[in-house]
Write a protein that holds these residues in place. Structure first.
Motif, PDB file in Angstrom:
ATOM      1  N   TYR A  33     -19.354  80.923  61.644  1.00 18.59           N
ATOM      2  CA  TYR A  33     -20.419  81.010  62.633  1.00 18.59           C
ATOM      3  C   TYR A  33     -20.282  82.168  63.523  1.00 18.59           C
ATOM      4  CZ  TYR A  33     -21.906  76.389  60.682  1.00 18.59           C
ATOM      5  OH  TYR A  33     -22.219  75.310  59.823  1.00 18.59           O
ATOM      6  N   THR A  34     -19.236  82.582  63.877  1.00 19.55           N
ATOM      7  CA  THR A  34     -19.241  83.726  64.748  1.00 19.55           C
ATOM      8  C   THR A  34     -18.939  85.135  64.205  1.00 19.55           C
ATOM      9  OG1 THR A  34     -16.639  83.207  64.976  1.00 19.55           O
ATOM     10  CG2 THR A  34     -17.974  81.874  66.631  1.00 19.55           C
ATOM     11  N   HIS A  53      -2.669  87.683  58.919  1.00 22.33           N
ATOM     12  CA  HIS A  53      -4.148  87.615  58.887  1.00 22.33           C
ATOM     13  C   HIS A  53      -4.668  88.987  59.643  1.00 22.33           C
ATOM     14  CE1 HIS A  53      -4.790  87.082  63.335  1.00 22.33           C
ATOM     15  NE2 HIS A  53      -3.657  86.865  63.348  1.00 22.33           N
ATOM     16  N   LYS A  54      -5.895  89.182  59.190  1.00 17.46           N
ATOM     17  CA  LYS A  54      -6.744  90.317  59.627  1.00 17.46           C
ATOM     18  C   LYS A  54      -7.779  90.196  60.807  1.00 17.46           C
ATOM     19  CE  LYS A  54      -7.463  94.961  59.672  1.00 17.46           C
ATOM     20  NZ  LYS A  54      -6.305  95.864  60.196  1.00 17.46           N
ATOM     21  N   PHE A  55      -8.495  88.992  60.418  1.00 21.46           N
ATOM     22  CA  PHE A  55      -9.541  88.477  61.382  1.00 21.46           C
ATOM     23  C   PHE A  55      -8.676  88.263  62.584  1.00 21.46           C
ATOM     24  CE2 PHE A  55     -12.109  84.991  63.132  1.00 21.46           C
ATOM     25  CZ  PHE A  55     -13.214  86.022  63.634  1.00 21.46           C
ATOM     26  N   ARG A  56      -9.301  88.874  63.814  1.00 21.21           N
ATOM     27  CA  ARG A  56      -8.497  88.712  65.306  1.00 21.21           C
ATOM     28  C   ARG A  56      -7.240  89.312  65.053  1.00 21.21           C
ATOM     29  NH1 ARG A  56     -11.884  85.546  68.604  1.00 21.21           N
ATOM     30  NH2 ARG A  56     -13.788  86.171  68.057  1.00 21.21           N
ATOM     31  N   ASP A  57      -6.877  90.314  64.524  1.00 15.99           N
ATOM     32  CA  ASP A  57      -5.599  90.765  64.204  1.00 15.99           C
ATOM     33  C   ASP A  57      -4.618  90.446  65.402  1.00 15.99           C
ATOM     34  OD1 ASP A  57      -3.405  91.994  62.706  1.00 15.99           O
ATOM     35  OD2 ASP A  57      -4.048  93.909  63.162  1.00 15.99           O
ATOM     36  N   GLY A  58      -3.474  90.014  65.170  1.00 19.60           N
ATOM     37  CA  GLY A  58      -2.499  90.009  65.995  1.00 19.60           C
ATOM     38  C   GLY A  58      -2.481  88.514  67.049  1.00 19.60           C
ATOM     39  N   ASP A 125      -9.922  78.349  60.371  1.00 18.84           N
ATOM     40  CA  ASP A 125      -8.738  79.007  60.574  1.00 18.84           C
ATOM     41  C   ASP A 125      -8.971  80.398  60.466  1.00 18.84           C
ATOM     42  OD1 ASP A 125      -5.514  78.014  60.073  1.00 18.84           O
ATOM     43  OD2 ASP A 125      -5.795  80.138  59.375  1.00 18.84           O
ATOM     44  N   LEU A 126      -8.051  81.081  61.124  1.00 15.11           N
ATOM     45  CA  LEU A 126      -8.133  82.376  61.155  1.00 15.11           C
ATOM     46  C   LEU A 126      -8.001  83.387  59.647  1.00 15.11           C
ATOM     47  CD1 LEU A 126      -5.879  83.493  64.169  1.00 15.11           C
ATOM     48  CD2 LEU A 126      -8.497  83.871  64.024  1.00 15.11           C
ATOM     49  N   SER A 127      -7.182  82.559  58.730  1.00 12.17           N
ATOM     50  CA  SER A 127      -6.934  83.055  57.407  1.00 12.17           C
ATOM     51  C   SER A 127      -7.670  82.228  56.237  1.00 12.17           C
ATOM     52  CB  SER A 127      -5.551  83.007  57.090  1.00 12.17           C
ATOM     53  OG  SER A 127      -4.727  83.954  58.036  1.00 12.17           O
ATOM     54  N   PRO A 135     -13.084  69.186  47.458  1.00 13.08           N
ATOM     55  CA  PRO A 135     -14.062  67.966  47.429  1.00 13.08           C
ATOM     56  C   PRO A 135     -15.444  68.561  48.003  1.00 13.08           C
ATOM     57  CG  PRO A 135     -11.977  67.126  48.129  1.00 13.08           C
ATOM     58  CD  PRO A 135     -11.655  68.405  48.146  1.00 13.08           C
ATOM     59  N   PRO A 136     -16.541  68.059  47.473  1.00 12.66           N
ATOM     60  CA  PRO A 136     -17.766  68.622  47.722  1.00 12.66           C
ATOM     61  C   PRO A 136     -18.029  68.556  49.222  1.00 12.66           C
ATOM     62  CG  PRO A 136     -18.053  66.536  46.527  1.00 12.66           C
ATOM     63  CD  PRO A 136     -16.718  67.013  46.566  1.00 12.66           C
ATOM     64  N   ASN A 137     -17.508  67.643  50.019  1.00 13.54           N
ATOM     65  CA  ASN A 137     -17.765  67.344  51.224  1.00 13.54           C
ATOM     66  C   ASN A 137     -16.816  68.065  52.332  1.00 13.54           C
ATOM     67  OD1 ASN A 137     -15.729  65.532  50.441  1.00 13.54           O
ATOM     68  ND2 ASN A 137     -15.843  64.083  52.119  1.00 13.54           N
ATOM     69  N   VAL A 138     -16.003  69.076  51.718  1.00 15.55           N
ATOM     70  CA  VAL A 138     -15.311  69.728  52.792  1.00 15.55           C
ATOM     71  C   VAL A 138     -15.531  71.253  52.594  1.00 15.55           C
ATOM     72  CG1 VAL A 138     -13.439  70.128  51.098  1.00 15.55           C
ATOM     73  CG2 VAL A 138     -12.959  70.310  53.482  1.00 15.55           C
ATOM     74  N   LYS A 139     -15.629  71.965  53.728  1.00 24.39           N
ATOM     75  CA  LYS A 139     -15.724  73.754  53.594  1.00 24.39           C
ATOM     76  C   LYS A 139     -14.943  74.128  54.624  1.00 24.39           C
ATOM     77  CE  LYS A 139     -19.752  73.491  56.680  1.00 24.39           C
ATOM     78  NZ  LYS A 139     -21.278  74.096  56.944  1.00 24.39           N
ATOM     79  N   PHE A 140     -14.399  75.486  54.296  1.00 19.37           N
ATOM     80  CA  PHE A 140     -13.633  75.947  55.359  1.00 19.37           C
ATOM     81  C   PHE A 140     -14.107  77.152  56.028  1.00 19.37           C
ATOM     82  CE2 PHE A 140     -10.954  73.941  52.157  1.00 19.37           C
ATOM     83  CZ  PHE A 140     -10.054  73.122  52.958  1.00 19.37           C
ATOM     84  N   LEU A 141     -13.935  77.614  57.233  1.00 19.09           N
ATOM     85  CA  LEU A 141     -14.602  78.489  57.980  1.00 19.09           C
ATOM     86  C   LEU A 141     -13.319  79.273  58.594  1.00 19.09           C
ATOM     87  CD1 LEU A 141     -16.872  76.368  60.386  1.00 19.09           C
ATOM     88  CD2 LEU A 141     -17.396  77.276  58.119  1.00 19.09           C
ATOM     89  N   VAL A 142     -13.845  80.649  58.751  1.00 20.85           N
ATOM     90  CA  VAL A 142     -12.850  81.724  59.296  1.00 20.85           C
ATOM     91  C   VAL A 142     -13.543  81.919  60.678  1.00 20.85           C
ATOM     92  CG1 VAL A 142     -12.041  84.032  59.223  1.00 20.85           C
ATOM     93  CG2 VAL A 142     -12.510  82.752  57.250  1.00 20.85           C
ATOM     94  N   ASP A 143     -12.437  81.467  61.643  1.00 14.83           N
ATOM     95  CA  ASP A 143     -12.880  81.727  63.030  1.00 14.83           C
ATOM     96  C   ASP A 143     -11.757  81.400  63.954  1.00 14.83           C
ATOM     97  OD1 ASP A 143     -14.567  82.046  64.983  1.00 14.83           O
ATOM     98  OD2 ASP A 143     -15.415  80.144  65.129  1.00 14.83           O
ATOM     99  N   ASP A 144     -11.836  81.874  65.116  1.00 13.36           N
ATOM    100  CA  ASP A 144     -10.995  81.777  66.029  1.00 13.36           C
ATOM    101  C   ASP A 144     -11.114  80.516  67.058  1.00 13.36           C
ATOM    102  OD1 ASP A 144      -8.927  82.039  68.058  1.00 13.36           O
ATOM    103  OD2 ASP A 144      -9.356  83.984  68.704  1.00 13.36           O
ATOM    104  N   ILE A 145     -10.213  79.292  66.757  1.00 10.35           N
ATOM    105  CA  ILE A 145     -10.324  78.234  67.797  1.00 10.35           C
ATOM    106  C   ILE A 145     -10.374  78.433  69.143  1.00 10.35           C
ATOM    107  CG2 ILE A 145      -9.924  76.667  65.653  1.00 10.35           C
ATOM    108  CD1 ILE A 145      -7.293  76.171  66.913  1.00 10.35           C
ATOM    109  N   GLU A 146      -9.798  79.514  69.502  1.00  8.68           N
ATOM    110  CA  GLU A 146      -9.698  79.512  71.054  1.00  8.68           C
ATOM    111  C   GLU A 146     -10.736  80.583  71.527  1.00  8.68           C
ATOM    112  OE1 GLU A 146      -5.668  79.750  73.034  1.00  8.68           O
ATOM    113  OE2 GLU A 146      -4.956  80.619  71.196  1.00  8.68           O
ATOM    114  N   ALA A 147     -11.671  80.956  70.559  1.00  9.99           N
ATOM    115  CA  ALA A 147     -12.794  81.611  71.239  1.00  9.99           C
ATOM    116  C   ALA A 147     -14.070  80.490  71.365  1.00  9.99           C
ATOM    117  CB  ALA A 147     -13.183  82.497  70.285  1.00  9.99           C
ATOM    118  N   GLU A 148     -15.047  80.778  71.998  1.00 16.94           N
ATOM    119  CA  GLU A 148     -16.164  79.794  72.235  1.00 16.94           C
ATOM    120  C   GLU A 148     -16.389  79.382  70.905  1.00 16.94           C
ATOM    121  OE1 GLU A 148     -17.247  78.489  75.020  1.00 16.94           O
ATOM    122  OE2 GLU A 148     -15.647  79.570  75.891  1.00 16.94           O
ATOM    123  N   TRP A 149     -16.769  78.138  70.694  1.00 13.36           N
ATOM    124  CA  TRP A 149     -17.212  77.384  69.298  1.00 13.36           C
ATOM    125  C   TRP A 149     -18.694  77.596  69.331  1.00 13.36           C
ATOM    126  CZ3 TRP A 149     -14.568  71.989  69.132  1.00 13.36           C
ATOM    127  CH2 TRP A 149     -13.134  72.265  68.836  1.00 13.36           C
TER     128      TRP A 149
END
Length: 330
Positions: A33-34, A53-58, A125-127, A135-149
């Motif tokens: 979403y971000t 990881h590369k997203f938000r590298d470091g 997760d970042l990666s 399962p059809p009811n799970v999806k994964f997002l690439v994001d930084d949980i310490e940034a604003e949700w």
């Protein structure tokens, strides 16, 4: 609601098994979403023979390669063993919207989605290293949980986070964000470590095992990462406004030296995940990037820790904490 705390009572002393005669026995949906997930999220950093990881590298200092994924999967099994095959301890009922913060390889989110097929489960997760067949009811997002949700406009019934020690700089802030993002009456559960080992008999003092954790965990702390979140979870939950707070504390031995068969099994799993490139994986980035160590020096330090951790007269113990709380109905 009345505030309540329950803390498990681990044995005052973990008894050493002295029966050993031979040490040999010791031994495809990705979205954000971000930020849009483009090729840049998969353009990983390669350094010292490991992939990062590369997203938000470091911002995260452990690898995300296959070896690290295997280690995280072993930690998942270890946690199931410690918690008697329970994915959570919070008394949730019929959850409809759930998020797993720092989902890693996604095993917890996948298992939870299987157990609660009516729930929408998000792993963040970042990666993007999670499986594609899920399962059809799970999806994964690439994001930084310490940034604003930006994915909490619809509040969650349950928010889960596990072993963020050494990965997050402000766990208290993250718990406050979780409070704001969970529904009234909903639950938040954090499972985390105190990363500094102890020994009840002083047997780790002066060892390479102790030196490793002193240098590596100390370096994470110097950079600003929270390395001992477990003992602080109860206070952070209270500060955020949660009620019905419960805390459990679990001693996790390193190795098969305990006499108790259950603790021996836990210790074997814990040792196995560390020896499978875990020592090097945790140490390489933080020591080479921030402490001017060479790769060779890090490997030597890791080998010392690995060798001393195998000694029958060295008895390390870590502590693992599970804390959960409920947002008030009003």
């Amino acid at each position: 609601m009345a505030q309540e705390k329950t803390t498990s009572n681990p044995p005052a002393n973990v008894e050493v098994d002295t029966s050993y005669e031979n040490d040999a026995s010791y031994g495809d949906e990705l979205s954000s979403y971000t930020a849009s997930l483009t090729s840049s999220a998969l353009d990983y950093r390669h350094e010292n023979g490991r992939r990062y990881h590369k997203f938000r590298d470091g911002s995260y200092l452990l690898p995300n390669d296959e070896s690290e994924s295997n280690r995280l999967d072993m930690l998942h099994e270890l946690c199931l063993l410690v918690l008697q095959q329970k994915l959570h301890l919070a008394p949730i009922q019929n959850p409809q919207r759930v998020i797993d913060l720092g989902t890693g390889t996604g095993l917890w989110a996948i298992d939870f989605a299987d157990k609660y097929p009516d729930a929408e489960v998000i792993g963040c997760d970042l990666s993007p290293t999670q499986p594609t067949l899920v399962p059809p009811n799970v999806k994964f997002l690439v994001d930084d949980i310490e940034a604003e949700w930006a994915y909490d406009t619809d509040p969650f019934d349950f928010i889960h986070a596990r072993y963020l020690a050494g990965s997050v700089k402000d766990v208290g802030k993250l718990i406050k964000q979780s409070y704001r993002s969970v529904k009234p009456g909903g639950w938040v559960e954090f499972q985390d470590w105190d990363l500094y080992p102890i020994s009840q008999d002083g047997s780790i003092d002066g060892t390479g095992f102790h030196r490793y954790y002193d240098k590596v965990i100390g370096a994470f702390a110097d950079v600003g990462y929270e390395v001992r979140p477990g003992p602080k979870l109860e206070k952070w939950f209270k500060d955020a406004g949660f009620v019905n707070i419960h805390v459990e504390e679990f001693p996790i031995p390193y190795g098969v030296w305990p006499k108790d068969p259950y603790l021996k099994k836990i210790g074997a799993w814990f040792q196995a995940q560390a020896e499978d490139n875990g020592f090097e994986g945790a140490a390489l980035a933080v020591l080479t990037r921030y402490k001017n160590w060479t790769k060779e020096e890090v490997i030597a330090l890791s080998n010392e820790a690995r060798a001393d951790g195998r000694k029958r007269d060295v008895h390390p113990i870590f502590y693992f904490y599970v804390a959960y709380g409920q947002r008030p109905e009003n």
